[in-house]
Design a protein around this motif. Sequence first.
Motif, mmCIF file in Angstrom:
data_model
loop_
_atom_site.group_PDB
_atom_site.id
_atom_site.type_symbol
_atom_site.label_atom_id
_atom_site.label_comp_id
_atom_site.label_asym_id
_atom_site.label_seq_id
_atom_site.Cartn_x
_atom_site.Cartn_y
_atom_site.Cartn_z
ATOM 1 N N LEU A 31 36.707 47.919 38.717
ATOM 2 C CA LEU A 31 36.718 48.947 37.838
ATOM 3 C C LEU A 31 35.597 50.196 37.888
ATOM 4 O O LEU A 31 35.927 51.337 37.798
ATOM 5 N N ASP A 32 34.552 49.714 38.157
ATOM 6 C CA ASP A 32 33.345 50.477 38.092
ATOM 7 C C ASP A 32 33.048 51.041 39.341
ATOM 8 O O ASP A 32 32.147 52.046 39.329
ATOM 9 N N TYR A 33 33.061 50.485 40.398
ATOM 10 C CA TYR A 33 32.758 50.888 41.825
ATOM 11 C C TYR A 33 33.682 51.289 42.723
ATOM 12 O O TYR A 33 33.603 51.331 44.067
ATOM 13 N N THR A 34 34.908 51.445 42.219
ATOM 14 C CA THR A 34 36.148 51.752 43.414
ATOM 15 C C THR A 34 37.148 52.911 42.618
ATOM 16 O O THR A 34 36.896 53.183 41.293
ATOM 17 N N ASN A 35 37.936 53.568 43.371
ATOM 18 C CA ASN A 35 38.717 54.477 42.864
ATOM 19 C C ASN A 35 40.229 54.079 42.658
ATOM 20 O O ASN A 35 41.069 54.637 42.428
ATOM 21 N N LEU A 36 40.061 52.773 42.466
ATOM 22 C CA LEU A 36 41.363 52.075 42.413
ATOM 23 C C LEU A 36 42.166 52.434 41.018
ATOM 24 O O LEU A 36 43.523 52.740 41.041
ATOM 25 N N TYR A 37 41.498 52.515 40.013
ATOM 26 C CA TYR A 37 42.161 52.705 38.684
ATOM 27 C C TYR A 37 42.750 54.151 38.795
ATOM 28 O O TYR A 37 43.792 54.315 38.253
ATOM 29 N N VAL A 38 41.773 55.041 39.462
ATOM 30 C CA VAL A 38 42.381 56.410 39.503
ATOM 31 C C VAL A 38 43.766 56.408 40.547
ATOM 32 O O VAL A 38 44.782 57.087 40.075
ATOM 33 N N ARG A 39 43.720 55.849 41.519
ATOM 34 C CA ARG A 39 44.688 55.987 42.184
ATOM 35 C C ARG A 39 46.145 55.146 41.863
ATOM 36 O O ARG A 39 47.019 55.386 42.221
ATOM 37 N N PHE A 40 45.866 54.208 40.834
ATOM 38 C CA PHE A 40 47.024 53.815 40.278
ATOM 39 C C PHE A 40 47.656 54.748 39.155
ATOM 40 O O PHE A 40 48.464 54.244 38.426
ATOM 41 N N GLY A 41 47.120 55.901 39.028
ATOM 42 C CA GLY A 41 47.600 56.717 38.349
ATOM 43 C C GLY A 41 47.600 56.564 36.780
ATOM 44 O O GLY A 41 47.958 57.082 35.884
ATOM 45 N N LEU A 42 45.997 55.929 36.445
ATOM 46 C CA LEU A 42 45.964 55.248 35.088
ATOM 47 C C LEU A 42 44.862 56.443 34.335
ATOM 48 O O LEU A 42 44.708 56.055 33.132
ATOM 49 N N GLY A 43 44.702 57.404 35.002
ATOM 50 C CA GLY A 43 43.824 58.339 34.298
ATOM 51 C C GLY A 43 42.314 58.163 34.666
ATOM 52 O O GLY A 43 41.797 57.605 35.386
ATOM 53 N N ARG A 44 41.525 58.541 33.635
ATOM 54 C CA ARG A 44 39.988 58.293 33.780
ATOM 55 C C ARG A 44 39.265 57.766 32.591
ATOM 56 O O ARG A 44 38.079 57.959 32.403
ATOM 57 N N ALA A 45 40.017 56.935 31.793
ATOM 58 C CA ALA A 45 39.547 56.226 30.689
ATOM 59 C C ALA A 45 38.719 55.110 31.050
ATOM 60 O O ALA A 45 38.300 54.466 30.546
ATOM 61 N N PHE A 46 39.000 54.439 32.204
ATOM 62 C CA PHE A 46 38.961 53.330 32.885
ATOM 63 C C PHE A 46 38.579 52.319 31.734
ATOM 64 O O PHE A 46 37.697 51.530 31.562
ATOM 65 N N ASP A 47 39.949 51.885 31.074
ATOM 66 C CA ASP A 47 40.158 51.067 30.007
ATOM 67 C C ASP A 47 40.497 49.670 30.832
ATOM 68 O O ASP A 47 41.571 49.598 31.203
ATOM 69 N N GLN A 48 39.294 48.577 30.845
ATOM 70 C CA GLN A 48 39.657 47.464 31.459
ATOM 71 C C GLN A 48 40.947 46.587 30.583
ATOM 72 O O GLN A 48 41.524 45.536 31.308
ATOM 73 N N ASP A 49 41.473 47.294 29.244
ATOM 74 C CA ASP A 49 42.599 46.494 28.735
ATOM 75 C C ASP A 49 43.909 47.169 28.807
ATOM 76 O O ASP A 49 44.715 46.858 28.377
ATOM 77 N N HIS A 50 43.832 48.380 29.944
ATOM 78 C CA HIS A 50 44.996 49.061 30.137
ATOM 79 C C HIS A 50 46.121 48.029 30.645
ATOM 80 O O HIS A 50 45.717 47.123 31.542
ATOM 81 N N PRO A 51 47.419 48.085 29.970
ATOM 82 C CA PRO A 51 48.187 46.849 30.345
ATOM 83 C C PRO A 51 48.577 47.049 32.015
ATOM 84 O O PRO A 51 48.610 45.714 32.589
ATOM 85 N N THR A 52 48.488 48.032 32.556
ATOM 86 C CA THR A 52 48.800 48.221 33.935
ATOM 87 C C THR A 52 47.819 47.703 34.865
ATOM 88 O O THR A 52 47.846 46.943 35.668
ATOM 89 N N TRP A 53 46.463 47.913 34.319
ATOM 90 C CA TRP A 53 45.391 47.406 35.148
ATOM 91 C C TRP A 53 45.295 45.968 34.927
ATOM 92 O O TRP A 53 44.883 45.122 35.765
ATOM 93 N N ARG A 54 45.565 45.281 33.616
ATOM 94 C CA ARG A 54 45.570 44.041 33.374
ATOM 95 C C ARG A 54 46.489 43.188 34.414
ATOM 96 O O ARG A 54 46.323 42.337 34.939
ATOM 97 N N ARG A 55 47.729 43.977 34.642
ATOM 98 C CA ARG A 55 48.801 43.448 35.545
ATOM 99 C C ARG A 55 48.193 43.199 36.982
ATOM 100 O O ARG A 55 48.537 42.417 37.591
ATOM 101 N N TYR A 56 47.477 44.368 37.390
ATOM 102 C CA TYR A 56 47.054 44.327 38.806
ATOM 103 C C TYR A 56 45.697 43.335 38.870
ATOM 104 O O TYR A 56 45.912 42.330 39.775
ATOM 105 N N ILE A 57 44.975 43.161 37.852
ATOM 106 C CA ILE A 57 43.824 41.945 38.080
ATOM 107 C C ILE A 57 44.395 40.708 37.847
ATOM 108 O O ILE A 57 44.138 39.733 38.578
ATOM 109 N N GLN A 58 45.490 40.377 37.037
ATOM 110 C CA GLN A 58 46.331 39.105 36.874
ATOM 111 C C GLN A 58 46.864 38.834 38.392
ATOM 112 O O GLN A 58 46.641 37.769 38.470
#
Length: 241
Positions: A31-58
Motif C-alpha cells: 500500500l505504502d511503497y508501490t503504485n498498485l493501489y493507484v494502478r487498480f483505479g482506486l484513487g489516492r486515498a490509500f484506504d487499506q479497508d477499500h473493498p477492492t483493495w481487500r479483495r486483492y489482499i485476500q
Amino acid sequence: MRYGKEFFDRQLRFARVVAALAAIPLEQALLDYTNLYVRFGLGRAFDQDHPTWRRYIQGLSQTTHASDWTYSFYLAHAQAGRETPLVATFGCFSYATPDSQSIRLHFQNTDTATVSPLSIDRLPMRLSELRALFDHVRRYEPEAESVLGTSWLYNLRAYQRLFPEAYIASATVADNRFRNMSLWGQFLDRNGGLKVGFTEDFLRRLSKTTTVRELASCFPLQALAVSAPITQFHTFYDSAM
Ligand SMILES: CC(C)(COP(=O)(O)OP(=O)(O)OC[C@H]1O[C@@H](n2cnc3c(N)ncnc32)[C@H](O)[C@@H]1OP(=O)(O)O)[C@@H](O)C(=O)NCCC(=O)NCCS
C-alpha cells in the motif's frame, strides 16, 4: 496504456524487501511503497479497508502465484478510474487544478509514432501540445498563477527542453514518492513494457540495501518537484511558435 506484467513483478519484489527491512506486513508495504493501489483505479486515498483493495489482499494471501494474481487483478481493474482528476488533455500532456491558483502538469505517452515521444523528431508535436494546453489555461483558468510538476522525467534533457528554464531550474528532490508514477514511471518504455537495463540496475541496488533509509536510492532517478510562474510558460510557448 496497458502496462506489462514485469512492471508489477518489480513492485512486488520491492514490497517484499521493504516488508522485511521495515518489519511491516507485506500488505502495508504494498500500500505504502508501490503504485498498485493507484494502478487498480482506486484513487489516492490509500484506504487499506477499500473493498477492492481487500479483495486483492485476500486473493494474494490465498495464492502461491502472487505475480499472476496481481497482474490479472490489474487487468480486471485498470479501467476503473483515473488516478488524478484531469481538467483537460492535449496529446501526451494534461493538467489538473489542485487549487484555483495553480495547475499541475501530467505526462502520459499517447503518441502512436514508433520513435520516442521525447525524441527530437517529436519535439515540435510536444511543443504544440503544450502551447495548446497553455492557451486553454489562459482562457479557462484565469486565476492560475503557477505551474507545478513532480516527476522523474524532469531529470531528462529530452523532457527538460519542453519547458521554460526557470521551471526546470527550480527542481528539488521530492521524497517519498513510492506510491507514484512520478518514481516508478522510469522503468517503463513508451509501449508500457519494462526498460530492462534500468530495472536490472534497480534490482542490483535493492539486493544491497540493508536499511529503510536506503530504499529511495535504489531508484536510478529521483522524482523532482518543479514550479514556476505561469507567465514564464506563456512567454516560452508564444516565442516557440
Ligand atoms: C517517458 C517514456 C515515454 C520514455 O520511454 P521511451 O520513449 O521508450 O524512452 P527512450 O529509451 O526512447 O528514451 C527517450 C529519452 O529519454 C531518456 N530516458 C528514458 N528513460 C530513461 C531513464 N529511465 N533513465 C535515463 N534516461 C532515460 C533516453 O536516454 C532518451 O534521451 P535522449 O533522446 O536524450 O537519448 C516512458 O518512460 C513512459 O511512458 N513512462 C511512463 C509515463 C511516466 O512516467 N509519466 C510521468 C508520470 S509523473
